[in-house]
Write a protein that holds these residues in place. Structure first.
Motif: not given
Length: 165
Positions: A37, A60, A65, A68
């Motif tokens: 992200l 996220a 994810a 980040v």
């Protein structure tokens, strides 16, 4: 055997080299399949930008994810907003990389401390980093009228040839 051709400059330069290295590290640890992200912050740090970053890190986590990336270009901002962002970064189970970009960008004042809090800190070529005091608005400690009067009255400096007063 070492040859002169081995010492030629790399064909991959600048930010691409760092991004490639980061992706290689992620691939090596098995996180390459997870989404990354990217959040962009290109203004002064205030309540709205702090909310954007905090919500972005939370999103996220929801999306599971692997990383980040916060692309940062800021002249600084408010102390309270900076602290919210730093707390979100430090409490994030997902690594947060702060990348000062594009070329000519800066991470000044509060942006410096946000960069320090990141799990990975990176800067594009020709970017700057510098600390100052983050701004705190409306806190005690402002000058009183008495202090202002003292500051505006002329001071006499001692001279070696005159009387000391």
């Amino acid at each position: 055997m070492l040859t002169p051709a081995m010492f030629r400059p790399s064909l991959i330069r600048g930010p691409a080299k760092w991004i490639l290295c980061l992706l290689l590290v992620l691939w090596c640890v098995g996180a390459a399949a997870a989404p990354v992200l990217v959040l962009k912050l290109q203004d002064a740090i205030g309540p709205a930008s702090a909310d954007y970053i905090v919500r972005g890190i939370a999103k996220a986590q929801e999306r599971q994810a692997g990383l980040v990336v916060l692309m940062l270009d800021t002249p600084g901002g408010l102390d309270s907003s900076m602290r919210q962002i730093i707390q979100a970064i430090l409490s994030s189970p997902i690594p947060v990389a702060v990348y000062v970009a594009p070329e000519g960008a800066r991470a000044a004042s509060a942006g410096t401390y946000i960069l320090y809090a990141a799990h990975v800190a990176a800067m594009a070529p020709a970017t700057t980093l510098g600390a100052a005091t983050p701004v705190a608005i409306g806190l005690p400690g402002a000058r009183s009228d008495k202090d202002k009067d003292k500051a505006s009255s002329p001071r006499r400096l001692p001279t070696p040839w005159g009387p000391k007063s």
